[in-house]
Design an enzyme around this catalytic site. Sequence first.
Site, short mmCIF file in Angstrom:
data_model
loop_
_atom_site.label_atom_id
_atom_site.label_comp_id
_atom_site.label_asym_id
_atom_site.label_seq_id
_atom_site.Cartn_x
_atom_site.Cartn_y
_atom_site.Cartn_z
N ARG A 1 0.77 -1.27 0.08
CA ARG A 1 0.18 0.04 0.11
C ARG A 1 1.12 1.31 -0.05
NH1 ARG A 1 -4.75 -2.00 4.02
NH2 ARG A 1 -5.99 -2.92 2.33
N LYS A 24 -18.56 -17.11 0.89
CA LYS A 24 -20.03 -16.81 1.35
C LYS A 24 -20.71 -16.23 -0.16
CE LYS A 24 -20.09 -16.45 6.09
NZ LYS A 24 -20.47 -15.49 7.11
N GLY A 56 -9.40 -9.24 -1.47
CA GLY A 56 -8.29 -9.42 -0.72
C GLY A 56 -7.88 -10.85 -0.91
N GLY A 109 -13.40 -4.10 -0.42
CA GLY A 109 -14.73 -3.65 -0.16
C GLY A 109 -15.32 -2.39 -1.29
P1 AMP Z 1 -14.25 -14.59 0.38
O1 AMP Z 1 -13.56 -13.59 1.60
O2 AMP Z 1 -15.99 -14.59 0.33
O3 AMP Z 1 -13.85 -14.14 -1.03
O4 AMP Z 1 -13.84 -15.90 0.76
C1 AMP Z 1 -12.36 -16.48 0.66
C2 AMP Z 1 -12.40 -17.60 1.64
O5 AMP Z 1 -13.09 -18.77 0.93
C3 AMP Z 1 -11.09 -18.23 1.51
O6 AMP Z 1 -10.31 -18.02 2.68
C4 AMP Z 1 -11.12 -19.60 0.97
O7 AMP Z 1 -10.54 -20.63 2.01
C5 AMP Z 1 -12.73 -19.85 1.46
N1 AMP Z 1 -13.09 -20.86 0.57
C6 AMP Z 1 -13.11 -21.01 -0.68
N2 AMP Z 1 -13.84 -22.25 -0.90
C7 AMP Z 1 -14.22 -22.89 0.10
C8 AMP Z 1 -14.96 -24.05 0.39
N3 AMP Z 1 -15.37 -24.88 -0.85
N4 AMP Z 1 -15.42 -24.42 1.53
C9 AMP Z 1 -14.96 -23.39 2.53
N5 AMP Z 1 -14.35 -22.39 2.45
C10 AMP Z 1 -13.98 -21.99 1.11
#
Ligand code: AMP
Length: 394
Positions: free
Chosen positions: A35, A196, A352, A375
């Site tokens: 950054r 999620k 991220g 974000g």
């Molecule tokens: P996000 O912050 O929503 O982009 O989520 C990123 C996180 O999702 C990472 O730390 C991954 O380890 C997790 N992730 C990706 N695929 C899966 C999965 N099939 N089950 C659980 N966690 C997951």
Amino acid sequence: MKSISEISFNSKKVFIRVDFNVPFNDSGEITDSSRIIAALPTIEYVLSNGGACILASHLGRPVGKNPELSLKKIIPELKKLLRKDVMFLEDSIGVKTKETCSNLKNGQIVLLENLRFYEEETKADIDFAKELSSLADIYINDAYGTTHREHASTATIAQFFGEKAPGMLLEKEIESLKKLMENPKKPVTAIIGGAKVSSKISVIANIMGFVDNLIIGGGMAYTFIKNNGGRIGDSIFEADRIKDCGEILSKAKQKNVNVFLPEDVLCSNEFSDSGLQKVTDVYEVPDGWQGLDIGPKTAYKFEQVIQGSSTILWNGPMGVFEKPSFEKGTKSVADAVVKATQNGAYSMIGGGDSVAAIKKFNIQDDVSFISTGGGAMLESLEGKLLPGIKALSQ
Ligand code: AMP
């Protein structure tokens, strides 16, 4: 909105809102200076055009004046990277700060103390913003990562300046979003992954207005599979979002967007590298097992779609890429994005965890643009005009 290149900085004091919110380890050392490095071109531009820089940032989420979160800690790194002296001011406002800033000579640089030591910063307080603005003649915002926040130094302050513009980093962010969202070269493919679906539903709904292909991977895919009647075993999913996934799929059909969901998955009976592992059909994950990466058939399919694209947006990993056993799917998508970029596609990566994945696979220099805002990027993709960007146009 003015461009930084249209402003004359000669003998001017320039308030530059930067993002120096860098991570530290337990010994107080900076673990990633990206950054700070990202802010250097704007600082150097102002200095080389005869101005003086008043740098301002937040660090963490202090409650009151917490010395652990003093920006003084970044001074040695900032000096080293800029190869110039930087004066630290113990306060971001007040008589002493004002006096030092008014005596600044061309070519000098000061860094103000953590703006969030005042709660007025996050409250977008108008008097605090006015006081900050009284330090300088020109306002530059180069902190894309905070442009979705309506804070005193990111939004309120801009109204007190006649001369204001995005810094070089923010300008690049705005340009690349335009490249993606207004008149992109088709076909456009969005790859959306991560844990999620709830955090990305509004993004998916909005990007459907300009994408041709939508690839959905990672943990969020299981809520879609559940909506389609699949058996997902113990895979992550969000029961209260099943309906939203159904609506997304219907909207995609209406808009002729091709949706690609996983077909096979790599599952484990544990959320770790040391459990049993097997590849199953995504609709047939047994109880006691969870899908932690896309399977080889899916990876191949996704690669084909990506390589046939002229514009690519990627946000979110395809699996639990942090664990070596489940990184292959994300790596195959990363490789496909690199190949497509080499063949002339425009690729933009943000968020991220996708950036962490890109760094892990060491392909930072092989994609067109890596966004610095998690974000902020998501909110831009939702179609919102961010307060920090809006303030520069008024
Ligand atoms: P996000 O912050 O929503 O982009 O989520 C990123 C996180 O999702 C990472 O730390 C991954 O380890 C997790 N992730 C990706 N695929 C899966 C999965 N099939 N089950 C659980 N966690 C997951």
